[in-house]
Motif scaffolding. Structure first.
Motif, mmCIF file in Angstrom:
data_model
loop_
_atom_site.group_PDB
_atom_site.id
_atom_site.type_symbol
_atom_site.label_atom_id
_atom_site.label_comp_id
_atom_site.label_asym_id
_atom_site.label_seq_id
_atom_site.Cartn_x
_atom_site.Cartn_y
_atom_site.Cartn_z
ATOM 1 N N MET A 128 45.530 41.534 30.876
ATOM 2 C CA MET A 128 45.314 42.958 30.653
ATOM 3 C C MET A 128 46.271 43.822 31.464
ATOM 4 S SD MET A 128 43.107 43.449 28.322
ATOM 5 C CE MET A 128 42.827 45.194 28.598
ATOM 6 N N LEU A 129 46.732 43.308 32.608
ATOM 7 C CA LEU A 129 47.628 44.097 33.441
ATOM 8 C C LEU A 129 49.028 44.206 32.838
ATOM 9 C CD1 LEU A 129 45.263 43.776 35.383
ATOM 10 C CD2 LEU A 129 46.905 43.509 37.245
ATOM 11 N N PHE A 130 49.303 43.389 31.804
ATOM 12 C CA PHE A 130 50.595 43.457 31.142
ATOM 13 C C PHE A 130 50.553 44.352 29.897
ATOM 14 C CE2 PHE A 130 51.151 38.863 32.771
ATOM 15 C CZ PHE A 130 51.545 39.327 34.015
ATOM 16 N N LYS A 131 49.437 45.035 29.677
ATOM 17 C CA LYS A 131 49.253 45.802 28.445
ATOM 18 C C LYS A 131 49.496 47.299 28.604
ATOM 19 C CE LYS A 131 47.783 42.020 26.440
ATOM 20 N NZ LYS A 131 48.585 41.316 25.426
ATOM 21 N N GLY A 132 50.028 47.708 29.735
ATOM 22 C CA GLY A 132 50.336 49.120 29.916
ATOM 23 C C GLY A 132 49.688 49.715 31.153
ATOM 24 N N THR A 133 50.385 50.669 31.781
ATOM 25 C CA THR A 133 49.867 51.398 32.934
ATOM 26 C C THR A 133 49.929 52.895 32.625
ATOM 27 O OG1 THR A 133 51.970 51.767 34.094
ATOM 28 C CG2 THR A 133 50.919 49.614 34.383
ATOM 29 N N ARG A 160 52.704 50.143 26.603
ATOM 30 C CA ARG A 160 52.588 48.767 26.124
ATOM 31 C C ARG A 160 53.958 48.265 25.672
ATOM 32 N NH1 ARG A 160 51.684 45.417 21.815
ATOM 33 N NH2 ARG A 160 49.892 43.980 21.979
ATOM 34 N N GLY A 161 54.276 47.039 26.029
ATOM 35 C CA GLY A 161 55.580 46.476 25.692
ATOM 36 C C GLY A 161 56.581 46.542 26.820
ATOM 37 N N PHE A 162 56.145 47.019 28.000
ATOM 38 C CA PHE A 162 57.111 47.149 29.095
ATOM 39 C C PHE A 162 57.603 45.779 29.569
ATOM 40 C CE2 PHE A 162 53.131 46.680 31.432
ATOM 41 C CZ PHE A 162 53.476 45.874 32.507
ATOM 42 N N VAL A 163 56.788 44.737 29.422
ATOM 43 C CA VAL A 163 57.238 43.407 29.826
ATOM 44 C C VAL A 163 58.388 42.954 28.939
ATOM 45 C CG1 VAL A 163 56.578 40.973 30.025
ATOM 46 C CG2 VAL A 163 55.006 42.756 30.809
ATOM 47 N N ASP A 164 58.267 43.169 27.631
ATOM 48 C CA ASP A 164 59.351 42.812 26.712
ATOM 49 C C ASP A 164 60.637 43.556 27.069
ATOM 50 O OD1 ASP A 164 57.547 41.247 25.337
ATOM 51 O OD2 ASP A 164 57.095 42.777 23.839
ATOM 52 N N ARG A 165 60.505 44.837 27.401
ATOM 53 C CA ARG A 165 61.685 45.668 27.644
ATOM 54 C C ARG A 165 62.284 45.423 29.034
ATOM 55 N NH1 ARG A 165 59.308 50.364 27.891
ATOM 56 N NH2 ARG A 165 59.381 50.404 30.173
ATOM 57 N N ASP A 166 61.438 45.473 30.071
ATOM 58 C CA ASP A 166 61.939 45.480 31.446
ATOM 59 C C ASP A 166 62.099 44.091 32.050
ATOM 60 O OD1 ASP A 166 61.851 48.228 31.243
ATOM 61 O OD2 ASP A 166 59.886 48.398 32.222
ATOM 62 N N VAL A 167 61.460 43.102 31.462
ATOM 63 C CA VAL A 167 61.533 41.742 32.019
ATOM 64 C C VAL A 167 62.300 40.828 31.063
ATOM 65 C CG1 VAL A 167 60.214 39.753 32.836
ATOM 66 C CG2 VAL A 167 59.355 42.073 33.265
ATOM 67 N N GLU A 168 61.737 40.577 29.905
ATOM 68 C CA GLU A 168 62.393 39.666 28.967
ATOM 69 C C GLU A 168 63.693 40.236 28.435
ATOM 70 O OE1 GLU A 168 59.419 38.820 26.070
ATOM 71 O OE2 GLU A 168 58.073 37.857 27.524
#
Length: 359
Positions: free
Chosen positions: A1-6, A11-19
């Motif tokens: 759930m912590l990867f689903k937006g702050t 939402r999608g920040f992991v795809d953009r900022d990490v992957e």
């Protein structure tokens, strides 16, 4: 759930900022702690610290996302039950730990997940995700000064909550218990086990070596006796897991159901011989070499080293982790024999077997 937006990251920040920059990010939970880990290019270290600090206190825990995530967790539970080995290990904790919290499954139960509400999740998040509970570990070719400044600027400025983490109580003494659980399949699965020392106990290095000598390689005593000499099992092995409040020593085997009684008796005979006669110098040297190799393998990457250090800083002591292999090297054959006598009582153990229906 912590990867689903702050509140500041959609939402999608992991795809953009990490992957999107070649990295990866994930999380995991043990019986003692939860960890979040990210592997990214070194120049992204400061940005990653900022991201971890943000998800630690500003996640929105969206209700729609929660309902979707609950389905994912329920599917993980189902898949775990499909694996006899994983399901045996999880169920076995209930046999050995009894009413202790370690007996409870990490994922919870299907009923708990299905009835979980956002309000309950948010209350847990606000209570436990506080700076007093955090440990930050950064490993890699980073600038130490910049890294510390980033930590102080983010996690260091979070308001303290006054939360104090309580040490877990030790499990009560093991009550011998035997369970046969009918389970469809071609083979039976046997688990036998004992309570072991907790992570910071002086006996932990000796028990690590004891379990290695028992059943962690093809040349170990249990595989040689039960598989190679007597052909009672398809596979057999031993394992020791040390937690903050206690530990568990397990022997597991896959075998034909008619061999269950003979295999159990032979495991106890191997244990009894080890208690009475101890181990050879050659066995001890092999076990120490194997422990050295496994530790080197776990710490050869930046990610692996960060995980070891984070584990130590959270539920152990960093100095103990750094000195652990030297402690393993100093263990004597007599200390291994005494550990077997102290922890492997052939009269007091837990037993769980998955038994296929009669044909």
């Amino acid at each position: 759930m912590l990867f689903k937006g702050t509140t500041t990251r959609p939402r999608g920040f992991v795809d953009r900022d990490v992957e999107g920059v070649g990295g990866r990010m994930n999380a995991g939970t043990s019986l003692d702690y939860t960890f979040y880990h990210a592997v990214l290019p070194a120049p992204r270290a400061v940005a990653t610290i900022e991201m971890l600090a943000d998800i630690s206190v500003n996640s929105i825990l969206d209700e729609t996302e929660l309902e979707l995530e609950k389905k994912v967790v329920l599917e993980e539970m189902r898949l775990s039950e499909d694996s006899p080995q994983r399901h045996l290990a999880r169920q076995f904790y209930g046999v050995v730990f009894g009413s202790h919290p370690y007996s409870r499954p990490i994922l919870g139960t299907a009923d708990i997940i299905q009835t979980l509400t956002r309000d309950t999740l948010l209350a847990f998040y606000r209570r436990h995700y506080v700076p007093e509970s955090f440990a930050l570990v950064v490993v890699g070719p980073v600038n130490p000064t910049e890294t510390l400044r980033a930590a102080e600027r983010t996690l260091g400025r979070l308001p303290r909550s006054g939360f104090q983490r309580l040490s877990g109580s030790a499990p009560a003494s093991l009550t011998p218990k035997r369970v046969d659980d009918p389970r469809p399949g071609a083979f039976a699965y046997l688990g036998m086990g004992w309570l072991g020392p907790r992570l910071d106990h002086a006996d932990t290095p000796a028990v690590d070596l004891l379990v290695s000598i028992l059943g962690q390689s093809r040349s170990s005593r249990l595989p040689q006796s039960l598989r190679e000499r007597l052909a009672l099992v398809n596979s057999v092995g031993s394992d020791y897991t040390a937690y903050e409040a206690g530990g568990v020593i397990m022997v597991t085997a896959q075998l034909e159901a008619p061999n269950l009684a003979r295999a159990e008796a032979e495991i106890l005979r191997v244990v009894q011989r080890l208690r009475e006669q101890g181990v050879t110098d050659a066995e001890l040297r092999r076990a120490i070499t194997q422990a050295e190799a496994e530790h080197a393998f776990r710490s050869e990457t930046a990610e692996g080293r960060a995980r070891l250090l984070g584990h130590a800083e959270t539920v152990w002591r960093l100095a103990e982790e750094l000195a652990y292999i030297d402690r393993v090297r100093s263990v004597t054959s007599e200390q291994v024999r005494l550990a077997a006598r102290r922890y492997l009582d052939p009269e007091r153990y837990g037993r769980l077997a998955f038994v296929p229906p009669a044909r």
